[in-house]
Design a protein around this motif. Structure first.
Motif: not given
Length: 276
Positions: A72-84, A159-175
């Motif tokens: 799973v990953r977190l993405a901006g809702s508007a940017r997802l809609r823009e893909t069509g 917190v930064q990293s080269d992983s494109p899933y770094t922001a998505s770790f917020a889905r597991l924030l309390f871990e």
């Protein structure tokens, strides 16, 4: 008087306030349609080649390989809609941010639209659960850089990293927060932001002073970092408490952001004001 109280008393001095909203997120990366034609054609050809390669990679996966890559990953809702492409199955994570399925392939991260998900013929909640387990595995194996963003004698965590899933770790924030900072106290929640896919900004609220720092700094840095990295996600700041994510910054009619603490955070701030 700390920064948060100064924001309230002198809204024009810092570009962020409770009642007046002068903070503006950095402009996002222009859409391809706004780029000059020769550069646009090069980009479109490059993306087409990447897409074709990714599609071939997906088709070549057996189920075990697919399941191992599913994340799973977190993405901006508007940017997802823009893909069509349609992401009707996407799960809301926070205002303006959705949780979607993706494949973490060796040479690409492929976000799965409705069509790709439907042809699998599998129960979507099961796929999401599997993707979260794989995201948890990535959290434990991804090296990150932990820095402090300072202002006015206080600091929040970047917190930064080269992983494109770094922001998505917020889905597991309390871990994630105790993983990154083992001594962190998350009992009163965490103020956080995911400005782009390679970054998480946060501050715990274990004390009134930390809460002031969180509301001083996290929204500011979220807005500044939003347009600076690859893959913008959200310019907003949020509070995670008791498995609930609440938006703390809100866009006004002129496009700027204003901070509105929750009643719970206000009660913590009231405590520190009484002490002061």
């Amino acid at each position: 008087m700390g920064l948060f109280d100064q924001f309230r008393a002198h809204p024009g001095a810092y570009g962020l306030s409770m009642d007046q909203p002068p903070l503006r997120p950095t402009a996002p990366v222009p859409h391809l349609d706004d780029v000059e034609a020769p550069f646009e054609e090069w980009i479109r050809d490059h993306l087409a080649r990447l897409t074709d390669a990714a599609e071939s990679d997906i088709d070549a996966l057996d189920q075990d390989q697919f399941d191992a890559a599913l994340t799973v990953r977190l993405a901006g809702s508007a940017r997802l809609r823009e893909t069509g492409l349609g992401f009707e199955y996407a799960l809301p994570f926070a205002d303006g941010v959705d949780e979607v399925l993706s494949l973490d392939l060796p040479d690409a991260v492929v976000t799965l639209p409705d069509e790709r998900v439907s042809v699998l013929g599998r129960y979507v909640p099961d796929l999401v659960d599997l993707g979260r387990r794989n995201l948890r595995r990535l959290l434990a194996s991804t090296p990150v850089d932990i820095d402090h963003l300072s202002a006015g004698g206080s600091s929040c965590v970047l917190v930064q990293s080269d992983s494109p899933y770094t922001a998505s770790f917020a889905r597991l924030l309390f871990e994630a927060v105790p993983w990154w900072l083992p001594e962190a106290d998350t009992s009163n929640g965490v103020v956080f932001a995911i400005p782009h896919r390679h970054a998480v900004v946060f501050q715990t609220c274990s004390s009134p002073a930390e809460t002031k720092t969180a509301l001083d700094l996290v929204p500011w840095h979220a807005a500044q970092l939003y347009g600076e990295g690859v893959g913008p996600v959200s310019p907003h700041a949020y509070h995670w408490l008791d498995r609930r994510v609440t938006t703390l910054t809100h866009e006004t009619s002129d496009g700027s952001l204003t901070v509105r603490p929750t009643p719970f955070l206000e009660s913590l701030l009231a405590n520190v004001r009484r002490v002061g």
